[in-house]
Every structure is written in C-alpha cells, then in structure tokens.
Design a protein around this motif. Structure first.
Motif, mmCIF file in Angstrom:
data_model
loop_
_atom_site.group_PDB
_atom_site.id
_atom_site.type_symbol
_atom_site.label_atom_id
_atom_site.label_comp_id
_atom_site.label_asym_id
_atom_site.label_seq_id
_atom_site.Cartn_x
_atom_site.Cartn_y
_atom_site.Cartn_z
ATOM 1 N N GLY A 40 0.778 -1.224 0.000
ATOM 2 C CA GLY A 40 0.000 0.000 0.000
ATOM 3 C C GLY A 40 0.813 1.280 0.000
ATOM 4 N N GLN A 41 2.134 1.171 -0.131
ATOM 5 C CA GLN A 41 2.988 2.348 -0.097
ATOM 6 C C GLN A 41 3.757 2.509 -1.406
ATOM 7 N N ALA A 42 4.254 3.717 -1.620
ATOM 8 C CA ALA A 42 5.123 3.972 -2.762
ATOM 9 C C ALA A 42 6.509 3.389 -2.491
ATOM 10 N N PRO A 43 7.240 3.059 -3.537
ATOM 11 C CA PRO A 43 8.612 2.551 -3.344
ATOM 12 C C PRO A 43 9.514 3.613 -2.712
ATOM 13 N N VAL B 93 -1.549 1.792 -10.836
ATOM 14 C CA VAL B 93 -1.225 2.994 -10.072
ATOM 15 C C VAL B 93 -0.052 3.651 -10.790
ATOM 16 N N TYR B 94 -0.202 4.939 -11.064
ATOM 17 C CA TYR B 94 0.840 5.695 -11.754
ATOM 18 C C TYR B 94 1.548 6.580 -10.734
ATOM 19 N N TYR B 95 2.859 6.397 -10.622
ATOM 20 C CA TYR B 95 3.687 7.184 -9.717
ATOM 21 C C TYR B 95 4.538 8.167 -10.526
ATOM 22 N N CYS B 96 4.738 9.351 -9.993
ATOM 23 C CA CYS B 96 5.793 10.192 -10.545
ATOM 24 C C CYS B 96 6.964 10.166 -9.581
ATOM 25 N N ALA B 97 8.154 10.331 -10.112
ATOM 26 C CA ALA B 97 9.369 10.235 -9.311
ATOM 27 C C ALA B 97 10.413 11.208 -9.835
ATOM 28 N N ARG B 98 11.060 11.871 -8.915
ATOM 29 C CA ARG B 98 12.191 12.744 -9.261
ATOM 30 C C ARG B 98 13.414 11.874 -9.520
ATOM 31 N N GLY B 120 5.878 9.973 -5.522
ATOM 32 C CA GLY B 120 4.584 10.407 -5.008
ATOM 33 C C GLY B 120 3.793 9.198 -4.517
ATOM 34 N N PRO B 121 2.660 9.424 -3.900
ATOM 35 C CA PRO B 121 1.821 8.322 -3.395
ATOM 36 C C PRO B 121 1.112 7.552 -4.502
ATOM 37 N N GLY B 122 1.060 8.142 -5.707
ATOM 38 C CA GLY B 122 0.451 7.455 -6.838
ATOM 39 C C GLY B 122 -1.000 7.843 -7.054
ATOM 40 N N THR B 123 -1.459 7.631 -8.289
ATOM 41 C CA THR B 123 -2.854 7.862 -8.645
ATOM 42 C C THR B 123 -3.321 6.676 -9.475
ATOM 43 N N LEU B 124 -4.530 6.186 -9.182
ATOM 44 C CA LEU B 124 -5.018 4.953 -9.798
ATOM 45 C C LEU B 124 -5.773 5.230 -11.085
ATOM 46 N N VAL B 125 -5.347 4.559 -12.143
ATOM 47 C CA VAL B 125 -6.048 4.597 -13.424
ATOM 48 C C VAL B 125 -6.656 3.221 -13.661
ATOM 49 N N THR B 126 -7.965 3.190 -13.818
ATOM 50 C CA THR B 126 -8.666 1.933 -14.081
ATOM 51 C C THR B 126 -9.333 2.030 -15.447
#
Lengths: 109, 129
Positions: A40-43, B93-98, B120-126
């Motif tokens: 449930g967490q981000a990497p 779940v789509y995450y963005c990352a630096r 980021g915590p992510g955003t869900l695309v279904t």
C-alpha cells in the motif's frame, strides 16, 4: 528491450543475511538502483550506484556489482526489512530509458 | 519537505483519454529529470516515461509510444502524462518520481549514479467497460 531478472522470493530468519540479486545485460554498462516497497505504499530507494546508501537507510544495507549482476545485501535482517525489492537500471539503448527488475518479495521469519 | 503529489486518476472506458498531473514542492523542480512509473494491480514496477529538465528530451517505454505524452511546466513545478487510446492493460497505479543524479570518481574512473527519489503516493487509473 532489456530485461532484469530477480528471484521471486527470499525468506530469512531474523538476524540472518538477506541477499537479493538482479541479472541483466544492461548491468554491464549501468549501475542498478534498488527500491523497497511495502504494501500500500510507494517505493523507497535503498541503494544506488556502486554502493551509495541514501540518508536514513541503515548501514546494514550494501550493494555490489559484477558483470551482468547487481546484488543487494542486508545483514542482521529485521522485521522492518520485509517488503518487495526492485532493481532498476538504464537499458542497453544508451538513451535515458529505464527498466525495472521483476521484483523479490523478502520475508523475515 | 521534498514532495510529489499525483492526481487525475479515474475510471475510464477502453479507448478513452486521461491527463495525469504531478505537483512538486520543496526542491528546485527545473533542475531534475522527472519520471512516471506504473504498477498494475498485484504486479511489479514498470518504468513508463521521463522528461529532461528543460523538456527538450522525452523517452517512453515501447508499449506506450504514440499513446502517452509526457510534458512539464517548470513555472508551475508540475509534470504531466497525457494518456490516449487507453487499454485494459494500462490499468495501474501511476507514480511520478524525481530523478537525482551524482557524478563520482574512483579508482575505476568516472561513473554516474541515477536513482528515483522521492516518489509520489500514486494515482489509480482503471480502464474498464
């Protein structure tokens, strides 16, 4: 395209050593970074480069590289070390493209 | 505090479009490459796309080329992912990352280190009919 292969699962007793390997041709030209993900967490990054440990990651974590293999070692395993671990590297194209490993689920018994 | 927050995820029908956003704060946004990484339910991480500091270079995974477009707005410290022609297999779940980087010199010579931090915590695309 490049692929990075990891063992699906590793189980160790509390206090023992966790060793996770990542294999792929891209690792001959690019160092791996390592990420731990809890449910449930981000990497979160735990290791990068030759053996660069981010702030907040205990010195029980270490990395190594040889040929087409990158390894992450965690000594004196703790319960909080459990999670899914992924390696990642640039692919073989020479561009700014990345590839993730298949992931290893670590269980501390 | 260095922070990334994604938004824009939703339930969409196959063939539909969506625009994901990632708002950055706490760091000099214009000095970093930015990445999108996705994770299908119960599956592993999959790198999707990235964009150079000034937006002059963009790279994509093969299966999204021509359907996904990454962009950024340095004035508003945000990165975006336009997703068109959505497929069921884009559900994730789509995450963005630096993407920080560091140059090192040792006995072996020079090497570059790259990593993703933070995420980021992510955003869900279904994607479903």
């Amino acid at each position: 395209s490049s692929e990075l292969t990891q063992d699906p699962a590793v189980s160790v007793a509390l206090g023992q050593t966790i060793r996770i390997t990542c294999r792929g041709d891209s690792l001959r030209n690019s160092y791996a970074s390592w990420y731990r993900q809890k449910p449930g967490q981000a990497p979160v990054v735990v290791m990068s480069g030759k053996n660069n440990r981010p702030a907040g990651i205990p010195d029980r974590f270490s990395g190594s590289n040889s040929g087409d293999t990158a390894s992450l070692t965690v000594t004196a395993a703790q319960a909080e070390d459990e999670g899914d671990y992924y390696c990642c590297s640039r692919d073989n194209s020479g561009s700014h493209v990345y590839v993730f490993g298949s992931g290893t689920t670590v269980t501390v018994l | 505090e260095v922070q990334l927050v994604e938004s824009g995820g939703a339930l969409v029908q196959p063939g539909g479009s969506l625009r994901l956003s990632c708002a950055a704060s706490g760091f000099s946004f214009s000095k970093y490459w930015m990445n999108w990484v996705r994770q299908a339910p119960g599956k592993g991480l999959e790198w999707v796309a990235n964009i150079k500091e000034d937006g002059s270079e963009r790279y994509y995974m093969d299966s999204v080329k021509g359907r996904f477009t990454i962009s950024r707005d340095n004035a508003n410290e945000s990165v975006y992912l336009q997703i068109n022609s959505l497929r069921v297999e884009d559900t994730a779940v789509y995450y963005c990352a630096r993407e920080p980087s560091m140059s090192y010199y040792d006995r072996s010579g020079h090497y570059m280190d790259y990593w993703f931090d933070p995420w980021g915590p992510g955003t869900l695309v279904t994607v479903s009919s």
